[in-house]
Design an enzyme around this catalytic site. Sequence first.
Site, PDB file in Angstrom:
ATOM      1  N   ARG A   1       0.835  -1.207   0.000  1.00  0.00           N
ATOM      2  CA  ARG A   1       0.000   0.000   0.000  1.00  0.00           C
ATOM      3  C   ARG A   1       0.873   1.262   0.000  1.00  0.00           C
ATOM      4  O   ARG A   1       0.573   2.251   0.658  1.00  0.00           O
ATOM      5  CB  ARG A   1      -0.954   0.019   1.207  1.00  0.00           C
ATOM      6  CG  ARG A   1      -1.875  -1.165   1.292  1.00  0.00           C
ATOM      7  CD  ARG A   1      -2.829  -1.263   0.101  1.00  0.00           C
ATOM      8  NE  ARG A   1      -3.643  -2.457   0.223  1.00  0.00           N
ATOM      9  CZ  ARG A   1      -3.306  -3.661  -0.256  1.00  0.00           C
ATOM     10  NH1 ARG A   1      -2.162  -3.798  -0.920  1.00  0.00           N
ATOM     11  NH2 ARG A   1      -4.074  -4.699  -0.101  1.00  0.00           N
TER      12      ARG A   1
ATOM     13  N   SER B   1     -10.960   0.468   3.926  1.00  0.00           N
ATOM     14  CA  SER B   1     -10.103   0.111   5.055  1.00  0.00           C
ATOM     15  C   SER B   1      -9.357   1.341   5.552  1.00  0.00           C
ATOM     16  O   SER B   1      -8.586   1.952   4.808  1.00  0.00           O
ATOM     17  CB  SER B   1      -9.096  -0.970   4.646  1.00  0.00           C
ATOM     18  OG  SER B   1      -9.773  -2.148   4.264  1.00  0.00           O
TER      19      SER B   1
ATOM     20  N   GLU C   1      -4.321   3.911   6.301  1.00  0.00           N
ATOM     21  CA  GLU C   1      -4.249   3.734   4.851  1.00  0.00           C
ATOM     22  C   GLU C   1      -4.879   4.931   4.155  1.00  0.00           C
ATOM     23  O   GLU C   1      -4.459   5.338   3.077  1.00  0.00           O
ATOM     24  CB  GLU C   1      -4.979   2.441   4.465  1.00  0.00           C
ATOM     25  CG  GLU C   1      -4.871   2.066   3.014  1.00  0.00           C
ATOM     26  CD  GLU C   1      -5.431   0.682   2.741  1.00  0.00           C
ATOM     27  OE1 GLU C   1      -6.029   0.511   1.663  1.00  0.00           O
ATOM     28  OE2 GLU C   1      -5.285  -0.216   3.588  1.00  0.00           O
TER      29      GLU C   1
END
Length: 336
Positions: free
Chosen positions: A159, A228, A324
């Site tokens: 990520r 998320s 995130e």
Amino acid sequence: MTLKITPLVRLAPLHTFGIDTKAAQLVEIAVLSALSTSLQDPYYLLGEGSNSVFLEDYEGCILKVNLKGIEIKETADNYEVKVAAGENWHSLVELLLSKGIYGAENLALIPGTVGAAPIQNIGAYGRELAEFCACVRAHHLSTGERLQFSNSECQFGYRDSIFKRPEMSPIMITEVILHFPKNIAVQTDYGELKALGSLATPMQVFNKVVETRRLKLPDPAVFGNAGSFFKNPIIASSHYESLKQAWPNIPGFVVNEHEVKVPAAWLIDRLGFKGKVIGGVACHANQPLVLLNEGTATGQELLELARAIRSSVETHFSITLENEVRLIGAQGLVAL
């Protein structure tokens, strides 16, 4: 219109979490040649707003990337797909499947634009964008220079990519070039896909991924969210083994001989945050990795709940969760 400028615009419709904030100016870019280097400062690049949360009124200019276009070329061994940054990612996955181009089906229903995909190195169900990204083309907003980054120059990680670095803030991604091998095997080694088996078709994988994501993740049109909120932490194998002494059922996925990835949702769930509400923000009752705007959320309430979760996880597991989602304050990025 190639460049649309709107003063004092509401941001709630422009980011999926939907906090009712404003920006001083919105510039919508449909053609790159129309863009001037004399931009209002500060500025923030935005696609579909699925991974950005505006915590308060933004004092600068929102640059919304609406560049469009898809070009597909076939070679002996693979398909080269050139995609403009403003194209929708999930729509691209559907188009590829319809043309018999496989590999991206595991990444179905990930929200956002193609231009945002390399920034986050989007991934799901055993695949990441980095596996298919040949290069990324970009525009330097300060100098007008056209740039190209190879796969290795993108510095892809979990990520993560070079495009998240502070010094890359003037870089606007304009096009992503993807390569899909013709002989690629389906990936069914992850989670719910295991039940399909290795003989599954790409369409079966696509359908299962879409079904699973719709069951797990709330629709932003109903409850504002940014997917998320936290990354799944990667910890030392020795740390993981010590945690297993106190928490025998703690799940972990081996990253390499030294590291293990632990599901953040499991950590949050064990600490009782499912369904917890602070003001207008809630931790999802079924998927604790998702924080929800129940209609009246403020940026301060979101920070309060997110920081409470992070603090509790650190206290009980000695793991520091990283967000995130990108958090945007009056002047730009805000640290959790």
